[in-house]
Enzyme design. Structure first.
Site, PDB file in Angstrom:
ATOM      1  N   GLU A  26       0.386  -1.353   0.298  1.00 37.67           N
ATOM      2  CA  GLU A  26      -0.039  -0.059   0.330  1.00 37.67           C
ATOM      3  C   GLU A  26       0.648   1.309   0.045  1.00 37.67           C
ATOM      4  OE1 GLU A  26      -1.499   2.029   3.638  1.00 37.67           O
ATOM      5  OE2 GLU A  26      -1.555  -0.229   4.973  1.00 37.67           O
ATOM      6  N   LYS A 161      -3.355  -1.850  15.759  1.00 33.28           N
ATOM      7  CA  LYS A 161      -2.201  -0.789  16.115  1.00 33.28           C
ATOM      8  C   LYS A 161      -3.945  -0.872  18.389  1.00 33.28           C
ATOM      9  CE  LYS A 161       1.129   1.838  15.003  1.00 33.28           C
ATOM     10  NZ  LYS A 161       0.794   2.690  13.125  1.00 33.28           N
TER      11      LYS A 161
HETATM   12  N1  PSU Z   1      -2.584   1.530  10.649  1.00 34.30           N
HETATM   13  C1  PSU Z   1      -1.129   1.681  10.984  1.00 34.30           C
HETATM   14  N2  PSU Z   1      -0.901   1.851   9.757  1.00 34.30           N
HETATM   15  C2  PSU Z   1      -1.468   3.043   8.500  1.00 34.30           C
HETATM   16  C3  PSU Z   1      -2.190   2.552   8.923  1.00 34.30           C
HETATM   17  C4  PSU Z   1      -3.124   2.289   9.632  1.00 34.30           C
HETATM   18  O1  PSU Z   1      -0.944   0.926  11.640  1.00 34.30           O
HETATM   19  O2  PSU Z   1      -0.034   3.002   7.512  1.00 34.30           O
HETATM   20  C5  PSU Z   1      -3.506   3.113   7.385  1.00 34.30           C
HETATM   21  C6  PSU Z   1      -3.543   2.438   6.597  1.00 34.30           C
HETATM   22  O3  PSU Z   1      -2.768   2.499   5.105  1.00 34.30           O
HETATM   23  C7  PSU Z   1      -4.956   2.059   7.193  1.00 34.30           C
HETATM   24  C8  PSU Z   1      -5.330   3.634   7.083  1.00 34.30           C
HETATM   25  O4  PSU Z   1      -5.634   1.524   5.911  1.00 34.30           O
HETATM   26  O5  PSU Z   1      -4.414   4.066   7.925  1.00 34.30           O
HETATM   27  C9  PSU Z   1      -6.693   3.383   7.999  1.00 34.30           C
HETATM   28  O6  PSU Z   1      -7.507   4.164   7.895  1.00 34.30           O
HETATM   29  P1  PSU Z   1      -8.412   4.897   8.427  1.00 34.30           P
HETATM   30  O7  PSU Z   1      -8.578   3.921  10.040  1.00 34.30           O
HETATM   31  O8  PSU Z   1      -8.996   6.234   8.488  1.00 34.30           O
HETATM   32  O9  PSU Z   1      -9.509   4.087   7.582  1.00 34.30           O
END
Ligand code: PSU
Ligand code: MN
Length: 302
Positions: A26, A161
Site C-alpha cells: 500500500e 495498533k
Molecule cells: N494503521 C497503521 N499504519 C497505517 C495505517 C493504519 O498502523 O499506515 C493506514 C493504512 O493505510 C490503513 C489506514 O488502511 O491507515 C486506515 O485509515 P482509516 O482508519 O481512516 O480507515
C-alpha cells in the site's frame, strides 16, 4: 478483462500472466504512516524483501489520475515527500481522485480493491484500520474492515495498533466472516508488541498452511479477505508501557483538538511516532519488512 484504468508495470503484468507470485503493497503507509525520508527508504527495502523471498512487489497508488500497480522511483519519491499533503484514498475517494487527475495514497481498503482488479491475492502492510476506541459514540470504524468482508485479498499485517479497540475490531471481523489467522501465534499481535490479550481464530505455522486455507476459502466461493497476523520479531518489539503511554497521550490530544474522520488515523500514527522518538519508527520499519517476507512466501505457496 483488466480495468482500462489500471497501469500495471510490465514485470508485474508478466508475473501475473505466467502465474508467478506477486505481493501488493500500500501507499498510505508511505505518505501518512511514516515520516520522510524513512518512508521512501522503507518502501524500497520492502520491495527488495519481497523479491528476496521469491515474489514480485506491486506497490499501489494513484498517480496523475491513473491506478498504478507498481511504482517507478519518481512516483515513490513524490508520495513520500508529499506526506500528509497527498490525498489519502479509501474506497469512497477513488473515483474523485481519478476524475481530478490527482495523486492519491491507497489505504488497506483501496489497495485491496486495486490488487483484486489486477488479480493479486496477497498484500503485505504494517497495520490495518479497525474499530476506533470510542466507536460506540463516534461510529469511527475503518472502511478496511468492510473491504476485508467483500474483497478476496489476504492482508498480512502485524495486527492492529492499540490506537484502536482491538476487541471490537475482532468482533466486527467475526460478524463480517473475516478469518483472523495468527502466524505462529495464538494471540493477535498489537503492532509494536507481540501480544494484545486477544486470541486469533486460527493459528497456522507455515506459509503453505496459510496458502492452503486461503485457496480452499476462495475455491469454495467464500468471498472476502483474511487477516494474516504476523507478530513483530521479538528483538524489535517495544516495551508495552512506553507504547501505551504514547498512545494514551495521542488519543487525548486528538480528542482535545477535535480530530475526526479520515484525519484521525494519520494524526494518531504521527503523534505516536513523535512521542516515542525514533523507537516506534524503527519497530514499525522492522515489522513491515517481516510482513513483506511472509507475504512473499505465502504468495509463492498459493
Ligand atoms: N494503521 C497503521 N499504519 C497505517 C495505517 C493504519 O498502523 O499506515 C493506514 C493504512 O493505510 C490503513 C489506514 O488502511 O491507515 C486506515 O485509515 P482509516 O482508519 O481512516 O480507515
Ligand atoms: Mn475512520
Amino acid at each position: 478483462m483488466l480495468s482500462p484504468y489500471l497501469d500495471i508495470l510490465p514485470e508485474i503484468a508478466d508475473a501475473l500472466a505466467t502465474g508467478k507470485p506477486v505481493v501488493a503493497l500500500e501507499s498510505t503507509i508511505i505518505s501518512h504512516g511514516m515520516p520522510y525520508p524513512q518512508n521512501v527508504e522503507t518502501a524500497r527495502r520492502v520491495e527488495q524483501v519481497v523479491r528476496d523471498n521469491g515474489a514480485v512487489p506491486a506497490t499501489i497508488a494513484i498517480i496523475d489520475g491513473r491506478l498504478k500497480v507498481g511504482l517507478d522511483a519518481a512516483a515513490l519519491e513524490a508520495l513520500g515527500k508529499g506526506g500528509h499533503a497527498v490525498t489519502k484514498c479509501s474506497r469512497r475517494d477513488i473515483p474523485f481522485v481519478l476524475a481530478a487527475k490527482q495523486m492519491g495514497a491507497t489505504t488497506v481498503a483501496s489497495t485491496m480493491i486495486v490488487a483484486a482488479m489486477a488479480g493479486i491475492r496477497v498484500f503485505a502492510t504494517g497495520g490495518i484500520g479497525g474499530v476506533h476506541r470510542g466507536a460506540p459514540e463516534t461510529f469511527d470504524i475503518s472502511a478496511d474492515l468492510q473491504e476485508l468482508a467483500h474483497t478476496g485479498v489476504a492482508v498480512v499485517c502485524a495486527g492492529a495498533k492499540s490506537i484502536l479497540d482491538i476487541g471490537l475490531t475482532l468482533e466486527y471481523l467475526e460478524t463480517q466472516g473475516v478469518p483472523v489467522i495468527g502466524y505462529q501465534s495464538e494471540e493477535l499481535p498489537a503492532f509494536y508488541t507481540r501480544e494484545s490479550g486477544f486470541k486469533v481464530d486460527y493459528r497456522l505455522d507455515t506459509p503453505a498452511a496459510i496458502a492452503e486455507a486461503l485457496r480452499l476459502k476462495w475455491a469454495l466461493g467464500l468471498e472476502g479477505g483474511a487477516v494474516v497476523a504476523n507478530p513483530i520479531p521479538a528483538e524489535f518489539a517495544m516495551p508495552k508501557a512506553d507504547i501505551d503511554a504514547a498512545i494514551q497521550q495521542a488519543l487525548r490530544e486528538a480528542d482535545e483538538q477535535g480530530i475526526k474522520g479520515k484525519a484521525s488515523t494519520p494524526f494518531l500514527l504521527a503523534r505516536v511516532c513523535e512521542l516515542t522518538g525514533g523507537n516506534s519508527l524503527a519497530a514499525n520499519i522492522q515489522l513491515v519488512l517481516s510482513n513483506a517476507a511472509l507475504g512473499a512466501r505465502i504468495a509463492a505457496a498459493l
